[in-house]
Each structure stands twice: as C-alpha cells, then as structure tokens.
Scaffold this active site. Structure first.
Site, short mmCIF file in Angstrom:
data_model
loop_
_atom_site.label_atom_id
_atom_site.label_comp_id
_atom_site.label_asym_id
_atom_site.label_seq_id
_atom_site.Cartn_x
_atom_site.Cartn_y
_atom_site.Cartn_z
N ASP A 156 -73.22 -89.55 -37.31
CA ASP A 156 -72.30 -90.83 -37.29
C ASP A 156 -72.97 -91.99 -36.48
O ASP A 156 -74.07 -91.80 -36.04
CB ASP A 156 -70.87 -90.40 -36.58
CG ASP A 156 -69.67 -91.01 -37.33
OD1 ASP A 156 -69.73 -92.12 -37.26
OD2 ASP A 156 -68.76 -90.33 -37.71
N TRP A 191 -61.69 -85.14 -33.96
CA TRP A 191 -62.74 -86.24 -33.73
C TRP A 191 -62.70 -86.18 -32.30
O TRP A 191 -61.76 -86.12 -31.65
CB TRP A 191 -62.25 -87.44 -34.64
CG TRP A 191 -61.94 -87.34 -35.94
CD1 TRP A 191 -60.94 -87.16 -36.64
CD2 TRP A 191 -62.98 -87.22 -37.01
NE1 TRP A 191 -61.02 -86.95 -38.17
CE2 TRP A 191 -62.38 -86.93 -38.20
CE3 TRP A 191 -64.54 -87.43 -37.00
CZ2 TRP A 191 -63.13 -87.04 -39.28
CZ3 TRP A 191 -65.15 -87.24 -38.19
CH2 TRP A 191 -64.61 -86.96 -39.47
N HIS A 205 -71.10 -95.32 -41.68
CA HIS A 205 -71.27 -94.64 -40.52
C HIS A 205 -72.72 -94.27 -40.14
O HIS A 205 -73.00 -93.04 -39.90
CB HIS A 205 -70.46 -93.17 -40.35
CG HIS A 205 -68.87 -93.38 -40.27
ND1 HIS A 205 -68.22 -94.02 -39.21
CD2 HIS A 205 -67.84 -93.55 -41.15
CE1 HIS A 205 -67.00 -94.17 -39.23
NE2 HIS A 205 -66.57 -93.71 -40.32
N GLU A 259 -65.06 -94.98 -45.06
CA GLU A 259 -65.23 -96.13 -44.39
C GLU A 259 -66.37 -96.85 -44.22
O GLU A 259 -67.14 -96.98 -43.16
CB GLU A 259 -64.87 -95.45 -42.73
CG GLU A 259 -63.24 -95.12 -42.61
CD GLU A 259 -63.12 -94.56 -41.15
OE1 GLU A 259 -62.08 -94.85 -40.78
OE2 GLU A 259 -63.92 -93.95 -40.43
N ARG A 283 -69.35 -88.07 -31.76
CA ARG A 283 -68.91 -89.12 -30.47
C ARG A 283 -69.06 -88.17 -29.40
O ARG A 283 -69.54 -88.96 -28.28
CB ARG A 283 -67.52 -89.21 -30.88
CG ARG A 283 -67.20 -90.36 -31.78
CD ARG A 283 -68.02 -90.10 -33.10
NE ARG A 283 -67.53 -91.17 -34.12
CZ ARG A 283 -66.66 -91.11 -35.18
NH1 ARG A 283 -65.85 -89.87 -35.39
NH2 ARG A 283 -66.56 -91.96 -35.80
N TRP A 291 -57.94 -87.30 -46.65
CA TRP A 291 -57.65 -87.69 -45.36
C TRP A 291 -56.50 -88.62 -45.08
O TRP A 291 -55.82 -88.70 -44.15
CB TRP A 291 -58.95 -87.64 -44.38
CG TRP A 291 -59.61 -88.92 -44.72
CD1 TRP A 291 -60.44 -89.30 -45.57
CD2 TRP A 291 -59.32 -90.31 -43.86
NE1 TRP A 291 -60.68 -90.75 -45.24
CE2 TRP A 291 -60.34 -91.13 -44.28
CE3 TRP A 291 -58.96 -90.48 -42.53
CZ2 TRP A 291 -60.63 -92.41 -43.57
CZ3 TRP A 291 -58.82 -91.66 -42.00
CH2 TRP A 291 -59.61 -92.68 -42.43
N GLU A 347 -63.87 -88.89 -29.97
CA GLU A 347 -64.14 -90.23 -29.40
C GLU A 347 -63.81 -89.95 -27.74
O GLU A 347 -64.32 -90.35 -26.91
CB GLU A 347 -63.39 -91.35 -29.90
CG GLU A 347 -64.05 -91.91 -30.89
CD GLU A 347 -63.49 -91.34 -32.40
OE1 GLU A 347 -63.05 -90.06 -32.31
OE2 GLU A 347 -63.68 -91.70 -33.42
#
Ligand code: ACM
Ligand code: ZN
Length: 544
Positions: free
Chosen positions: A204, A482, A277, A340, A175, A406, A484
């Site tokens: 990702d 992470w 991803h 995801e 990210r 997680w 972002e």
C-alpha cells in the site's frame, strides 16, 4: 417464603442446571441435538484414526495441542485395525466418502466415547474446534489447570456444514506492521472461528511488506516510512511522529506463514495492489509513475493521485513481482487490488494518453480495465485467478475475475449477474476498523463509522434480489481490518474480537439457524471465556 419452599426452589434450580448441558459453540452448528450426560477425558483417552496422513495429524493437533500446552496429558493417536468398532474412551474417527463437503463433520458425543465422521481432514479439524469450545476454557491456558478440574464435554449429536466455502478475514499490515509471531497468532484465532481464508494486504502507499528478490529496493526503501500521522486524519493542523517505521517479510517468513496456515486449514491470499495505492513502490522505483517523482513512502492515510503508469516497464515490474508472489503462495486466488485509483495523472500523461489512442480506449476507466485484463491474463497463464475490489467493474470486467464487493452489495450483485464469482465484504457490515460504540469518546481512536456486533451478525452475503442461479456466484463473505489507527497487537485484537465471532456465524451458519440473542449468550458464556483464557483482548462495548 418459608424455609422449605426456598430449599426446594434451590434444589430444583440446581437440578435444572445440572440436567441442562450448555453448548456454547460459535459459529452455531447447523444441527445440534442436546443429550443427557457427558464424556469425561482422562489420561487413557485415545484418538483412533483410519489413516495416518499429515493432514489428519494437523486436524487432530487442534485438540491435542490444547492438552499438551496445559500439560495435562497426551491424547495418543492409534491407527484403527480392520473393521474396528468404535471403542470406549476414544475419539473414534471415520472417513465417510458420502460427505462431499470436505469441511462438514458429524460429531456424536456419548458418555462412553466420541465419534467423528467427515469426508476429509478439514471436517475433522472443525470437529476438533467444536470439541475445544465445549471443553472448559481452562483448556486454552498454557498452564496446568487444578487437578480437580474435570475435562468433559456434554453429550450431543451434531451435524455441521458451512453455508459458504469462502470465509475470510483481511489484515492490513501496511499501515501498521504485524510481525510473524503476531500473524501466526491471528491465524490461530481465525481457525478457532472456523474461518478458512486469510487475506494478507501486503502492499500500500504506507509500506511494501514482502521481499521481492528482483526488486531489492522494495525491502530497502518501500518498506520504511520516515513519519506517521498522529491522531485523526480529519483534524486540522496535522502532526507527525518523525520516526522511521516499517518492516517486511522475507520470502522465508512468507513461506513459514503460508505453511503454518495450511496446518490450520487456512488459505493465505496475498494482495498486491495495482494500479493505485502505489506510493511506497514508487518511492523506490519512480520510473513506474507518470511524472517520474520523486515520491516518499506515505506517512499520511488516504488516496493518492500518484499511481502506477501502465507502460511496458511497469507491466514487466508487475509480472515479475506477481511471478515471485505466485511461487510463494499456492492459493488459487491472487488479489491484485484495483480499488481507489484516481485518474488525474493518467489524464495528463503523454504515455497514458498515447496508449489509450493506440488501443482505442474511450477513457481512463477503460485504461484501468485494460490494465486489470492484461494482469488477469498473466495470472491465468500461471494457473491462478485474480480477485479485485469492485472498482474493477468500471470500464468492463476482466474475464475470470472474482469481485470483492466492498462499497456495498451492488458491485457484487452486478458481477454475479454478469456470471462472475463474488466475495461480499461491504463496509456497512464488514469493516472492522469502524467504531464499536456510538459513544466514540469511550473507544480507541478509529477511522470513523459505527459497526456494532449486532450489525456484523446480521450480515447476509447473498442479496435477496439474486436468482438462485446468480446466487451460486456468491462464494462467501469476509471482514476487513485496515490498520491506520491500530498500531498494536492488543489494538488489532480489540477491533477483531468479538466481531470476528459474529462474522464467523454470518458465513458459516444457515440463515434459519441465526438468532442474535442466542448468539450473544453463547458468546458471553463460552467464546469470551476462551478469549480470556487465551489472553486475547476483546471489546466489551457490545457485551452488556
Ligand atoms: C478498500 O477499502 N479500499 C478496499
Ligand atoms: Zn501515465
């Protein structure tokens, strides 16, 4: 109060503080017996070693380096002569084969000398980190302290061994990218906290960060995005910064980081995300998708419906990529993601549906499970093991897979009960991208959530409901960062510190030895002073 009483009060107070050495060690050692007095280093202090291996030299360098960088003096290394007794003014190191945990150490600080016992070099390394934390924080500065500064450590008998073999930190470089220099800096800080695993999140939707020779477009195309979201994902009317952003590590740089981490007794575990991803990879190689694209490297955060299509050419791609990755990373584990992965494309894809029928799979979760199992077999055939996020439980867990739990502790509990190894990293205790204060306006923009220092500190990777046998599958814990909302090194540091210190104690120190108030005192009186001297940014939101 009359003057005499005041004077005697001051006297007794200062005597008390003189008599009481302080031991601001984080993570807290398992046993520490405080003692009177101190060992004072001088230019003649030497380190005496039983052998001159590279590993041991690396372990000692943790302390030597501090003396070198402050240009105080050089701590000379000398090989012990046969049957040599611990000599005065030395750090005298002895290997003790009875100490079977390679990371354990015993440290005796006497007024005349320091004695260290360990089963192997990692234990010596952690003893050095402990000494470093006991020295004045000025030892961390890359400049010479005033000649009047006494470089001493308080006398003590310490016996220390970590609660868990796996103590990790994840950094997302997709990210936002971290260059090699910054990654090495984070690795230094992991070592300072006795963390032994660096989970490097390398691929990702927003960027592919590792050079793969067989697929050059991953570096040419997948590593770069044309725009990046400005502000929060949840705001309406999204705006983007229209600027090319990205970067990747060459294979030479990857090798350099892995080798560097090894000198700090840190294993680097690469993560190559599949089957979700995948936007960045698909932007360069749309033929590995269900629809054929076109796609762009995403400038937006979140979860994307376009994922890899598990056809034969995609398996070939994954296996080629993993082969190069395995040749670069000597770690036992290779993380293959697995989280995801929406199934909407698979539901409408001719290829996916045909494959499911062929294999007799009842739904798309079973198809994901097939993907992970096939990749697991491939990775195992290379002598390595996979780790996957807890979604890999859905549709059936692949043999020999280790689960990184997680979405809570539940996935980890289920996996341990099925006899699989587990690394715990539940969002509620371990997601360092969450806010550090309830007053969000006082904090830099973050993804959401609230994870104060005390909550991280209270993390217990082993759920009480597991039996002793099941609990053996809990290898340890990890905190994840992470990025972002974190574009800079100071931003990364602000989110990591001091919560990394809390995590380190949660995965190192016995439950019985933990106490938050005591931790906070050690942190404030010791650890953060070292951060200051190292010029490391940290949050003060939870230090009042
Ligand atoms: C994750 O946070 N998606 C592992
Ligand atoms: Zn498909």
């Amino acid at each position: 109060m009359n003057k005499l009483i005041v004077t005697s009060l001051i006297c007794s107070l200062s005597l008390a503080s003189f008599a009481q050495n302080s031991y601001n060690i984080v993570p807290k050692p398992v046993k520490l017996k405080a003692q009177q007095g101190k060992f004072v280093f001088n230019s003649d202090t030497r380190i005496v070693v039983p052998e001159e291996t590279i590993d041991l030299q690396n372990a000692l360098f943790a302390l030597q380096e501090r003396f070198l960088l402050t240009k105080v003096w050089h701590l000379k290394i000398e090989k012990a002569t046969e049957n040599m007794k611990p000599a005065d003014n030395t750090i005298f190191i002895k290997f003790n084969p009875a100490m079977t945990n390679q990371e354990a150490y015993k440290l005796r600080i006497l007024k005349t000398r320091i004695e260290i016992e360990a089963g192997a070099a990692p234990g010596v390394f952690y003893a050095m980190q402990t000494l470093r934390q006991l020295l004045p924080p000025e030892i961390e500065r890359n400049q010479t302290p005033p000649a009047t500064l006494e470089l001493s450590v308080p006398c003590a008998e310490i016996e220390d061994t970590p609660r868990y073999a796996y103590r990790g930190i994840l950094l997302d470089v997709c990210r936002h990218f971290s260059n090699v220099r910054d990654v090495k800096h984070y690795i230094n800080m992991l070592a300072f906290h006795k963390i032994n695993t660096f989970h490097w999140h390398l691929t990702d939707d927003q960027g592919w960060r590792i050079e793969i020779k067989k697929y050059p477009k991953l570096a040419e195309i997948s590593a770069w995005r044309d725009r990046t979201l400005i502000g929060s994902y949840t705001e309406t009317g999204r705006k983007y910064e229209q600027r090319r952003y990205g970067g990747y590590y060459t294979q030479e740089e990857i090798k350099e980081v892995v080798a560097y981490a090894k000198t700090k007794f840190i294993t680097v575990i690469p993560e190559i995300e599949l089957p979700g991803h995948a936007m960045a990879a698909l932007a360069a190689y749309p033929e590995f998708s269900c629809t054929g694209g076109p796609f762009e490297v995403s400038g937006l955060w979140g979860i994307f419906n376009d994922v890899y299509c598990p056809k034969d050419i995609t398996f070939q791609f994954w296996e080629d990529v993993l082969s190069e990755v395995i040749s670069l990373f000597p770690s036992k584990y290779i993380h293959i993601g697995g989280d995801e992965c929406p199934k909407v494309r698979w539901e409408r894809c001719h290829h996916c549906q045909t494959k499911m029928k062929e294999l007799g799979l009842k739904d798309e979760h079973a198809l994901q499970s097939y993907v992970i199992s096939r990749i697991e077999k491939f990775v195992s055939s290379k002598g390595r093991s996979i780790i996957g996020w807890d979604e890999i439980l859905e549709g059936g867990l692949a043999d020999n897979a280790t689960v990184m739990s997680w979405r809570g502790l539940e996935g980890g509990i289920a996996a341990a009960r099925q006899g699989h190894d587990v690394i715990m990293t539940p969002t509620s205790f371990c997601y360092l991208d969450y806010y550090q204060s309830e007053d969000k306006k006082s904090e830099p923009l973050a993804i959401g959530g609230f994870l104060p220092l005390e909550k991280v500190y209270s993390f217990d990777p082993t759920p009480a409901q597991l039996t002793t046998e099941e609990a053996k599958h809990i290898l340890g814990g990890q905190a994840n960062l992470w990025t972002e909302y974190i574009p800079t090194r100071t931003g990364v540091e602000y989110m990591l510190f001091p919560r990394m210190a809390a995590l380190s104690e949660a995965v190192w120190t016995n439950k019985e030895g933990k106490n938050f108030d005591d931790f906070k005192n050690r942190l404030k009186n010791g650890t953060v002073k070292h951060y200051d001297a190292l010029d490391v940014t940290y949050s003060k939101s939870n230090l009042k």
